[in-house]
Design a protein around this motif. Structure first.
Motif, short mmCIF file in Angstrom:
data_model
loop_
_atom_site.label_atom_id
_atom_site.label_comp_id
_atom_site.label_asym_id
_atom_site.label_seq_id
_atom_site.Cartn_x
_atom_site.Cartn_y
_atom_site.Cartn_z
N LEU A 121 31.28 41.21 48.42
CA LEU A 121 32.54 41.97 48.49
C LEU A 121 32.30 43.34 49.09
CD1 LEU A 121 34.07 40.99 45.03
CD2 LEU A 121 34.79 40.19 47.29
N MET A 122 31.15 43.94 48.73
CA MET A 122 30.82 45.25 49.30
C MET A 122 30.63 45.14 50.81
SD MET A 122 27.67 47.79 48.33
CE MET A 122 27.12 49.06 49.46
N ARG B 263 36.39 48.84 44.95
CA ARG B 263 37.63 49.55 44.63
C ARG B 263 38.42 49.81 45.91
NH1 ARG B 263 35.77 54.17 41.34
NH2 ARG B 263 35.57 52.80 39.55
N LEU B 264 37.70 50.19 46.97
CA LEU B 264 38.37 50.42 48.26
C LEU B 264 39.03 49.13 48.75
CD1 LEU B 264 38.90 52.30 50.76
CD2 LEU B 264 36.86 51.27 51.76
N ALA B 265 38.28 48.02 48.61
CA ALA B 265 38.85 46.73 49.05
C ALA B 265 40.12 46.41 48.27
CB ALA B 265 37.82 45.62 48.86
N LEU C 56 40.28 41.39 43.89
CA LEU C 56 41.44 41.63 43.01
C LEU C 56 41.14 41.24 41.57
CD1 LEU C 56 44.25 40.48 45.46
CD2 LEU C 56 43.67 42.82 44.82
N ASP C 57 40.12 40.43 41.36
CA ASP C 57 39.75 40.05 39.99
C ASP C 57 38.75 41.02 39.37
OD1 ASP C 57 41.14 37.85 39.09
OD2 ASP C 57 40.01 36.51 40.40
N CYS C 58 38.27 41.95 40.16
CA CYS C 58 37.27 42.91 39.66
C CYS C 58 37.93 43.84 38.64
CB CYS C 58 36.71 43.71 40.83
SG CYS C 58 35.73 45.13 40.31
N VAL C 59 37.32 44.00 37.49
CA VAL C 59 37.89 44.88 36.46
C VAL C 59 37.28 46.28 36.54
CG1 VAL C 59 38.54 43.02 34.89
CG2 VAL C 59 36.26 44.01 34.70
#
Ligand code: SF4
Ligand code: SF4
Length: 457
Positions: A391-392, A430-432, A407-410
């Motif tokens: 993702l990064m 977070r940027l994504a 979007l599932d990242c908490v």
């Protein structure tokens, strides 16, 4: 389940706790500051609309900002005083309208929670009346998410809730404010739980407390004896147990699928501090204008839990707790895993501020970022089953549409914490997420324009 307590299954980590720095046995009450800066945007959703003017006199608890949308929250004056200015204040990345109140010098400290609190008679309260009171009093999620509580307690039609999970995990290192609240005010926590059960038509509640808070566990367990439907459960200390999906799995064994919300498995989650605020709202009509905050870290002289009015500056808190100690290197709003550093000593506290950390250089991980070693630790420890390193990479390449898993990242920070190369994983994810939100909003706007054009023709 395990003999050592309940917990979630996938991923997670054990950052150093550092909770011993801030005694959870008791708290002090801050004298009301001479000035409070009350932001209109201290919740998720639209900022409240300011309804007072410069030089207006305001009373403690008076409505000064009105919820401006379905997802928004009322804001009230934390103390009696005079409006000194209508300004813009920076709360992290958000620029928020704010009301600055010069408080009345004769005004006493905001009151602590009532130590003689009594059980509530809920027989006269309908669900709609409870939700209306919660909305009126501006209650939002106090665990950090700041989602307006009256909205969260109104799931979509067709959703069938059968369990209320109360979050007493307080899994963030350093913070002990929830522990302190549970030890000192079990009646507020348990009665607030009953109120929410009634509002949601639920007859089972589970309060999850990590096993590093034995006093809070015993206090609530003793106070809940005889209260039907409320269970106090011990969870094995493990980060991020306080994340909603992880706590639901740990306490009631249900898994919320990626992209879904807790109501899809019949659960609603509330934090213990929110629950106490709900009790106050019903018992006395008290709006959410104060809260317990852990002022802690090795960079402050006297770490402690403090009852603080919303809008108090970091500088005021630092002075109250004895000032800085040698080596103070960073101030963090919230916990060390999910909080954010601030460079503004005048930043005001908000409804969602659970802690202010004053950290020394030794407590910070300030290291050069090295290339990814492909060790896979971020993947195996991610509690959401994501592939943070991928993702990064997608975010760095600007390929946001391919990074929808973000979007599932908490935003728990576990991946960054365990990474031996100090990769800035959460920052890029977070940027994504932010970019994906922007792309989605743009598409919705375009869709609306197309529909409007079609309707005209
Ligand atoms: S990707 Fe998100 S959810 Fe997974 S560990 Fe990193 S911050 Fe936590
Ligand atoms: S933990 Fe760090 S080094 Fe290991 S795979 Fe993930 S990003 Fe790469």
């Amino acid at each position: 389940m395990s003999g050592r307590g309940l917990t979630f299954r996938r991923g997670g980590t054990h950052p150093p706790e550092n909770k011993e720095l801030c005694d959870a046995a008791s708290y002090t009450v801050l004298p009301t500051p001479a000035e409070l800066v009350v932001a209109m945007s201290q919740h998720l959703g639209a900022p409240a609309k300011t309804i007072v003017h410069n030089r207006d006199e305001v009373e403690a608890g008076q409505l000064i900002g009105e919820a401006s949308a379905f997802i928004s929250a009322n804001i009230h004056a934390p103390a009696k005083g005079t409006v000194k200015g209508l300004d813009i204040v920076h709360i992290g990345p958000v620029n928020s309208p704010a009301v600055t109140i010069k408080t009345d010098p004769a005004v006493p400290p905001v009151p602590e929670y009532d130590r003689e609190a009594q059980p509530l008679d809920l027989s006269g309260w309908t669900k709609d009346e409870i939700l209306a009171r919660i909305k009126e009093t501006g209650i939002v999620g106090m665990g950090g998410a700041t989602f307006p509580t009256h909205v969260k307690l109104s799931p979509p039609p067709g959703a069938e809730l059968d369990v209320l999970v109360i979050n007493g995990a307080e899994c963030e290192p350093y913070l002990t404010a929830d522990d302190c609240l549970m030890r000192n005010h079990p009646v507020q926590v348990l009665e607030g739980t009953r109120v929410i059960m009634q509002a949601c038509g639920i007859d089972r509640a589970v309060i999850g407390i990590e096993d590093n808070k034995p006093e809070a566990f015993q206090t609530l367990k003793a106070a809940a004896a005889g209260l039907g439907g409320i269970e106090i459960v011990r969870c094995r200390t493990r980060y991020p147990q306080g994340a909603e999906k992880q706590l639901i799995e740990a306490t009631v064994g249900r898994k919320v699928a990626p992209g879904n919300l807790p109501f899809t498995v019949g659960v609603v989650v509330q934090n213990v501090a929110t629950t106490a605020a709900v009790y106050e709202a019903l018992a006395t009509g008290q709006p959410l204008t104060r809260r317990l905050i852990s002022i802690t870290g090795r960079g402050v002289a006297r770490p402690q839990n403090v009852m603080v009015p919303v809008g108090t500056s970091v500088a005021e808190l630092l002075e109250y707790c004895g000032g800085p100690k040698d080596g103070l290197a960073a101030v963090v709003m919230g916990g060390p895993m999910m909080g954010r550093a601030t460079s503004d000593i005048n930043e005001p506290t908000a409804k969602g501020t659970s802690g202010v950390l004053f950290l020394t250089k030794d407590e910070l991980i300030v290291a050069e970022e090295d290339p990814c070693l492909r060790c896979g630790r971020c993947v195996s420890d991610c509690p959401m089953g994501l592939v943070p390193t991928e993702l990064m990479s997608l975010a760095m390449l600007g390929r946001f549409e391919e990074a929808t898993d973000a979007l599932d990242c908490v935003e728990c920070g576990t991946c960054a914490f365990v990474c031996p190369s100090n990769r800035r994983l959460v920052q890029w994810i977070r940027l994504a997420k932010w970019e994906l939100g922007r792309i989605r909003r743009r598409a919705q706007l375009k869709q609306k324009e197309t529909e409007a054009k079609a309707a005209k023709s």
